[in-house]
Scaffold this motif. Sequence first.
Motif, PDB file in Angstrom:
ATOM      1  N   PHE A   1      11.644  13.836   7.264  1.00  0.00           N
ATOM      2  CA  PHE A   1      10.997  15.069   7.712  1.00  0.00           C
ATOM      3  C   PHE A   1       9.700  15.264   6.958  1.00  0.00           C
ATOM      4  O   PHE A   1       9.591  14.911   5.787  1.00  0.00           O
ATOM      5  CB  PHE A   1      11.907  16.280   7.480  1.00  0.00           C
ATOM      6  N   TYR A   2       8.717  15.828   7.643  1.00  0.00           N
ATOM      7  CA  TYR A   2       7.426  16.115   7.030  1.00  0.00           C
ATOM      8  C   TYR A   2       6.868  17.348   7.727  1.00  0.00           C
ATOM      9  O   TYR A   2       6.871  17.420   8.954  1.00  0.00           O
ATOM     10  CB  TYR A   2       6.466  14.939   7.218  1.00  0.00           C
ATOM     11  N   GLU A   3       6.427  18.315   6.946  1.00  0.00           N
ATOM     12  CA  GLU A   3       5.837  19.520   7.526  1.00  0.00           C
ATOM     13  C   GLU A   3       4.320  19.434   7.472  1.00  0.00           C
ATOM     14  O   GLU A   3       3.744  19.228   6.408  1.00  0.00           O
ATOM     15  CB  GLU A   3       6.307  20.772   6.782  1.00  0.00           C
ATOM     16  N   CYS A   4       3.686  19.567   8.639  1.00  0.00           N
ATOM     17  CA  CYS A   4       2.230  19.559   8.705  1.00  0.00           C
ATOM     18  C   CYS A   4       1.689  20.693   7.848  1.00  0.00           C
ATOM     19  O   CYS A   4       2.139  21.833   7.956  1.00  0.00           O
ATOM     20  CB  CYS A   4       1.771  19.716  10.162  1.00  0.00           C
ATOM     21  N   LYS A   5       0.729  20.375   7.005  1.00  0.00           N
ATOM     22  CA  LYS A   5       0.145  21.380   6.107  1.00  0.00           C
ATOM     23  C   LYS A   5      -0.709  22.386   6.866  1.00  0.00           C
ATOM     24  O   LYS A   5      -0.988  23.467   6.363  1.00  0.00           O
ATOM     25  CB  LYS A   5      -0.714  20.708   5.026  1.00  0.00           C
TER      26      LYS A   5
ATOM     27  N   GLU B   1       0.866  -1.173   0.000  1.00  0.00           N
ATOM     28  CA  GLU B   1       0.000   0.000   0.000  1.00  0.00           C
ATOM     29  C   GLU B   1       0.906   1.228   0.000  1.00  0.00           C
ATOM     30  O   GLU B   1       1.786   1.352   0.860  1.00  0.00           O
ATOM     31  CB  GLU B   1      -0.884  -0.007   1.254  1.00  0.00           C
ATOM     32  N   LEU B   2       0.712   2.132  -0.947  1.00  0.00           N
ATOM     33  CA  LEU B   2       1.552   3.321  -1.036  1.00  0.00           C
ATOM     34  C   LEU B   2       0.886   4.564  -0.446  1.00  0.00           C
ATOM     35  O   LEU B   2       1.550   5.555  -0.185  1.00  0.00           O
ATOM     36  CB  LEU B   2       1.954   3.602  -2.480  1.00  0.00           C
ATOM     37  N   LYS B   3      -0.421   4.498  -0.240  1.00  0.00           N
ATOM     38  CA  LYS B   3      -1.134   5.652   0.316  1.00  0.00           C
ATOM     39  C   LYS B   3      -1.189   5.525   1.841  1.00  0.00           C
ATOM     40  O   LYS B   3      -1.559   4.488   2.377  1.00  0.00           O
ATOM     41  CB  LYS B   3      -2.548   5.713  -0.245  1.00  0.00           C
ATOM     42  N   SER B   4      -0.783   6.586   2.518  1.00  0.00           N
ATOM     43  CA  SER B   4      -0.796   6.607   3.976  1.00  0.00           C
ATOM     44  C   SER B   4      -1.330   7.961   4.428  1.00  0.00           C
ATOM     45  O   SER B   4      -1.057   8.983   3.799  1.00  0.00           O
ATOM     46  CB  SER B   4       0.622   6.400   4.517  1.00  0.00           C
ATOM     47  N   THR B   5      -2.104   7.963   5.490  1.00  0.00           N
ATOM     48  CA  THR B   5      -2.631   9.212   6.045  1.00  0.00           C
ATOM     49  C   THR B   5      -1.757   9.612   7.225  1.00  0.00           C
ATOM     50  O   THR B   5      -1.686   8.890   8.219  1.00  0.00           O
ATOM     51  CB  THR B   5      -4.086   9.036   6.518  1.00  0.00           C
ATOM     52  N   ILE B   6      -1.076  10.737   7.080  1.00  0.00           N
ATOM     53  CA  ILE B   6      -0.232  11.241   8.163  1.00  0.00           C
ATOM     54  C   ILE B   6      -1.090  12.109   9.074  1.00  0.00           C
ATOM     55  O   ILE B   6      -1.828  12.975   8.614  1.00  0.00           O
ATOM     56  CB  ILE B   6       0.963  12.042   7.622  1.00  0.00           C
TER      57      ILE B   6
ATOM     58  N   ARG C   1       7.270  20.645  12.023  1.00  0.00           N
ATOM     59  CA  ARG C   1       8.154  19.752  11.276  1.00  0.00           C
ATOM     60  C   ARG C   1       8.255  18.441  12.041  1.00  0.00           C
ATOM     61  O   ARG C   1       8.786  18.402  13.152  1.00  0.00           O
ATOM     62  CB  ARG C   1       9.530  20.386  11.114  1.00  0.00           C
ATOM     63  N   LEU C   2       7.724  17.386  11.437  1.00  0.00           N
ATOM     64  CA  LEU C   2       7.723  16.072  12.069  1.00  0.00           C
ATOM     65  C   LEU C   2       8.984  15.309  11.700  1.00  0.00           C
ATOM     66  O   LEU C   2       9.463  15.395  10.567  1.00  0.00           O
ATOM     67  CB  LEU C   2       6.505  15.272  11.623  1.00  0.00           C
ATOM     68  N   ARG C   3       9.486  14.554  12.683  1.00  0.00           N
ATOM     69  CA  ARG C   3      10.613  13.645  12.488  1.00  0.00           C
ATOM     70  C   ARG C   3      10.200  12.286  13.029  1.00  0.00           C
ATOM     71  O   ARG C   3       9.345  12.208  13.909  1.00  0.00           O
ATOM     72  CB  ARG C   3      11.844  14.150  13.226  1.00  0.00           C
ATOM     73  N   PRO C   4      10.821  11.218  12.557  1.00  0.00           N
ATOM     74  CA  PRO C   4      10.456   9.889  13.059  1.00  0.00           C
ATOM     75  C   PRO C   4      10.673   9.787  14.574  1.00  0.00           C
ATOM     76  O   PRO C   4      11.606  10.376  15.117  1.00  0.00           O
ATOM     77  CB  PRO C   4      11.411   8.942  12.332  1.00  0.00           C
ATOM     78  N   LEU C   5       9.806   9.038  15.221  1.00  0.00           N
ATOM     79  CA  LEU C   5       9.985   8.750  16.641  1.00  0.00           C
ATOM     80  C   LEU C   5      11.142   7.767  16.789  1.00  0.00           C
ATOM     81  O   LEU C   5      11.478   7.034  15.849  1.00  0.00           O
ATOM     82  CB  LEU C   5       8.707   8.140  17.219  1.00  0.00           C
TER      83      LEU C   5
ATOM     84  N   GLY D   1      13.216   4.682  17.146  1.00  0.00           N
ATOM     85  CA  GLY D   1      12.901   3.302  16.791  1.00  0.00           C
ATOM     86  C   GLY D   1      12.190   3.154  15.463  1.00  0.00           C
ATOM     87  O   GLY D   1      12.086   2.059  14.933  1.00  0.00           O
ATOM     88  N   ASP D   2      11.684   4.254  14.912  1.00  0.00           N
ATOM     89  CA  ASP D   2      11.029   4.228  13.600  1.00  0.00           C
ATOM     90  C   ASP D   2      11.987   4.758  12.548  1.00  0.00           C
ATOM     91  O   ASP D   2      12.830   5.617  12.830  1.00  0.00           O
ATOM     92  CB  ASP D   2       9.759   5.080  13.596  1.00  0.00           C
ATOM     93  N   CYS D   3      11.832   4.257  11.314  1.00  0.00           N
ATOM     94  CA  CYS D   3      12.769   4.660  10.262  1.00  0.00           C
ATOM     95  C   CYS D   3      12.330   5.892   9.477  1.00  0.00           C
ATOM     96  O   CYS D   3      13.146   6.522   8.822  1.00  0.00           O
ATOM     97  CB  CYS D   3      13.034   3.494   9.320  1.00  0.00           C
ATOM     98  N   CYS D   4      11.039   6.236   9.532  1.00  0.00           N
ATOM     99  CA  CYS D   4      10.575   7.377   8.750  1.00  0.00           C
ATOM    100  C   CYS D   4       9.286   7.944   9.349  1.00  0.00           C
ATOM    101  O   CYS D   4       8.710   7.358  10.266  1.00  0.00           O
ATOM    102  CB  CYS D   4      10.347   6.969   7.295  1.00  0.00           C
ATOM    103  N   VAL D   5       8.835   9.080   8.818  1.00  0.00           N
ATOM    104  CA  VAL D   5       7.629   9.719   9.352  1.00  0.00           C
ATOM    105  C   VAL D   5       6.377   8.878   9.102  1.00  0.00           C
ATOM    106  O   VAL D   5       5.429   8.949   9.879  1.00  0.00           O
ATOM    107  CB  VAL D   5       7.430  11.150   8.787  1.00  0.00           C
ATOM    108  N   TYR D   6       6.380   8.058   8.060  1.00  0.00           N
ATOM    109  CA  TYR D   6       5.208   7.205   7.806  1.00  0.00           C
ATOM    110  C   TYR D   6       5.080   6.125   8.875  1.00  0.00           C
ATOM    111  O   TYR D   6       3.972   5.791   9.290  1.00  0.00           O
ATOM    112  CB  TYR D   6       5.276   6.583   6.410  1.00  0.00           C
ATOM    113  N   CYS D   7       6.204   5.589   9.326  1.00  0.00           N
ATOM    114  CA  CYS D   7       6.160   4.569  10.383  1.00  0.00           C
ATOM    115  C   CYS D   7       5.724   5.182  11.715  1.00  0.00           C
ATOM    116  O   CYS D   7       5.114   4.503  12.528  1.00  0.00           O
ATOM    117  CB  CYS D   7       7.521   3.893  10.519  1.00  0.00           C
TER     118      CYS D   7
END
Length: 72
Positions: A34-38, A8-13, A43-47, A49-55
């Motif tokens: 990194f991901y900036e909330c619209k 699945e490539l679609k994810s809801t942040i 600016r979000l960063r992975p928690l 133990g997680d590898c990316c903002v999607y995780c």
Amino acid sequence: MYDGKTVELKSTITCPKCGHKKDEIMPTNACEFFYECKNCKTRLRPLEGDCCVYCSYGSVKCPPIQVGTGCC
């Protein structure tokens, strides 16, 4: 398909600060650290133990985690 497996490539942040949700298409060739909330521009960063903002903030884990190959 990713590494021969369907993912699945679609994810809801969901922003942990303001709760804003945004559907995004995850890349298959790189991690997003990194991901900036619209909405609130946080600016979000992975928690840890997680590898990316999607995780960390997504409704679906990143493609490498989905197929079991570990972090991107």
